[in-house]
Motif scaffolding. Sequence first.
Motif, PDB file in Angstrom:
ATOM      1  N   GLU A 294       0.820  -1.200   0.000  1.00 35.06           N
ATOM      2  CA  GLU A 294       0.000   0.000   0.000  1.00 35.06           C
ATOM      3  C   GLU A 294       0.863   1.263   0.000  1.00 35.06           C
ATOM      4  O   GLU A 294       0.558   2.244  -0.679  1.00 35.06           O
ATOM      5  CB  GLU A 294      -0.932  -0.005   1.222  1.00 35.06           C
ATOM      6  N   GLU A 295       1.946   1.232   0.772  1.00 36.04           N
ATOM      7  CA  GLU A 295       2.825   2.400   0.824  1.00 36.04           C
ATOM      8  C   GLU A 295       3.509   2.630  -0.518  1.00 36.04           C
ATOM      9  O   GLU A 295       3.609   3.762  -1.004  1.00 36.04           O
ATOM     10  CB  GLU A 295       3.868   2.221   1.919  1.00 36.04           C
ATOM     11  N   SER A 297       2.365   1.830  -3.375  1.00 35.63           N
ATOM     12  CA  SER A 297       1.374   2.222  -4.379  1.00 35.63           C
ATOM     13  C   SER A 297       1.123   3.726  -4.398  1.00 35.63           C
ATOM     14  O   SER A 297       0.613   4.256  -5.388  1.00 35.63           O
ATOM     15  CB  SER A 297       0.055   1.483  -4.144  1.00 35.63           C
ATOM     16  N   THR A 298       1.484   4.420  -3.313  1.00 32.41           N
ATOM     17  CA  THR A 298       1.294   5.875  -3.303  1.00 32.41           C
ATOM     18  C   THR A 298       2.206   6.568  -4.313  1.00 32.41           C
ATOM     19  O   THR A 298       1.983   7.731  -4.667  1.00 32.41           O
ATOM     20  CB  THR A 298       1.558   6.454  -1.900  1.00 32.41           C
ATOM     21  N   GLY A 299       3.242   5.857  -4.765  1.00 29.05           N
ATOM     22  CA  GLY A 299       4.151   6.426  -5.748  1.00 29.05           C
ATOM     23  C   GLY A 299       3.798   6.095  -7.186  1.00 29.05           C
ATOM     24  O   GLY A 299       4.532   6.468  -8.111  1.00 29.05           O
ATOM     25  N   CYS A 300       2.691   5.363  -7.399  1.00 30.16           N
ATOM     26  CA  CYS A 300       2.286   4.997  -8.757  1.00 30.16           C
ATOM     27  C   CYS A 300       1.769   6.223  -9.510  1.00 30.16           C
ATOM     28  O   CYS A 300       1.211   7.152  -8.920  1.00 30.16           O
ATOM     29  CB  CYS A 300       1.198   3.922  -8.716  1.00 30.16           C
ATOM     30  N   ASN A 303      -3.807   6.720  -9.837  1.00 27.40           N
ATOM     31  CA  ASN A 303      -4.412   6.430  -8.538  1.00 27.40           C
ATOM     32  C   ASN A 303      -5.088   5.065  -8.505  1.00 27.40           C
ATOM     33  O   ASN A 303      -5.176   4.434  -7.448  1.00 27.40           O
ATOM     34  CB  ASN A 303      -5.434   7.514  -8.181  1.00 27.40           C
ATOM     35  N   ASP A 304      -5.613   4.619  -9.671  1.00 22.85           N
ATOM     36  CA  ASP A 304      -6.307   3.330  -9.718  1.00 22.85           C
ATOM     37  C   ASP A 304      -5.409   2.231 -10.288  1.00 22.85           C
ATOM     38  O   ASP A 304      -5.894   1.273 -10.894  1.00 22.85           O
ATOM     39  CB  ASP A 304      -7.587   3.439 -10.542  1.00 22.85           C
ATOM     40  N   HIS A 307      -1.295  -2.491 -10.531  1.00 18.88           N
ATOM     41  CA  HIS A 307       0.039  -3.082 -10.329  1.00 18.88           C
ATOM     42  C   HIS A 307       0.230  -4.351 -11.171  1.00 18.88           C
ATOM     43  O   HIS A 307       0.754  -5.353 -10.679  1.00 18.88           O
ATOM     44  CB  HIS A 307       0.287  -3.390  -8.848  1.00 18.88           C
ATOM     45  N   CYS A 313       4.348   2.342 -12.575  1.00 17.76           N
ATOM     46  CA  CYS A 313       3.880   1.615 -11.378  1.00 17.76           C
ATOM     47  C   CYS A 313       5.043   1.444 -10.402  1.00 17.76           C
ATOM     48  O   CYS A 313       6.017   0.743 -10.683  1.00 17.76           O
ATOM     49  CB  CYS A 313       3.311   0.256 -11.764  1.00 17.76           C
TER      50      CYS A 313
END
Length: 373
Positions: A294-295, A297-300, A303-304, A307, A313
């Motif tokens: 989850e952490e 994913s904040t850098g992707c 927003n949706d 992965h 990604c």
Amino acid sequence: MPPAAGSRNVRCVHDPSPLSLCSLGWDAHWSDAFAECVGSRSDAFRAGRVARVDRGRCTVLTDEGPVRATLGGAMLDRMAADPTAAPCTGDWGGVRAWPDGPVTLEMLLPRRTSVVRADVGGTSSGQVLAANLEVVAVVVGLIPEPAIGRVERLVTLGWGSGATPVVILTKSDLVGDADQIAADVAAAAPGVQVLVCSTLTGEGMADVAALVGGNRTMGLLGSSGAGKSSLLNALVGSAVLPTREIRADGRGRHTTVRRELIPVPGGGVVIDTPGMRGIGLVDAGVAATFADVEELSTGCRFNDCSHTSEPGCAVLEAVDNGELAVRRLERWRKLQREMEWMASRSDARLRAERARVWKQRSRALRRHQSGDW
């Protein structure tokens, strides 16, 4: 019959020594909730905690001792509308003694936390395993070597309960690399305390006992043969639950057949549960279990981001550079798919229920308009 306030004593099913309701977890929160539920009818009800549910009856620990109670009519009505409203081990509620002898459980206080898994029958409803826990202990035997995927699922169940999950690795006396296995488990459960113990040598048992300090409630989750009953017996200091050797193939044997609340000397309680083969997840804490994913994913870029193949990604980048194990990402994807599937089943069930209600109302309206009453 005035409500209990924790100042009187209750005798436990397993231990003849007196216990106060405070030692079972009763506090100002429960006292206020009880007073709000009973209102002006306080003389008719007594507070108690459900220790066991079997055969349509409950064993409830009250300030006058344990009582066997059937379910009141209002509670049966609530259960018909919502199966999760049924009393469960760990619930606090109000019992009523009737002049002709029977005792009924009439109400449950709103749960602080609850361990809920998907119904083993494959429906979209949930099954409450235990209620009002402060700690969910995922008990895993060090032999055979723990299956990390199963640990992750149980930890997810723990996070979803609202309580604090802890992993307890038992049987450390049988292996020589307990610390290494504990490190692997800790890597799969970020933010979760991992304890190593042995009920035979006593290693780590002081840390386990501290989990119920302050009159807290700890629930034990795990497979058959993981050592839950042995762990509870060690905490209580006597053989209150039977234990059996694991089978030659390493699989456990069922010894606990029902969920049961056991008081611990000095205060606090432990809820033992039967070994679980299937672990269905309902609205569980996948995000907490996979906090590392989850952490990242904040850098992707998006927003949706799923992965899987999106450009930019951050999760896939972490897999490529070795920061995140590919198997951990795969397990995250698997749980995400399962949660999405369960959500779709729940939505379908709710739509069907709404349709059923509207059909009933439509039939009633037509009967009223035609005068057929």
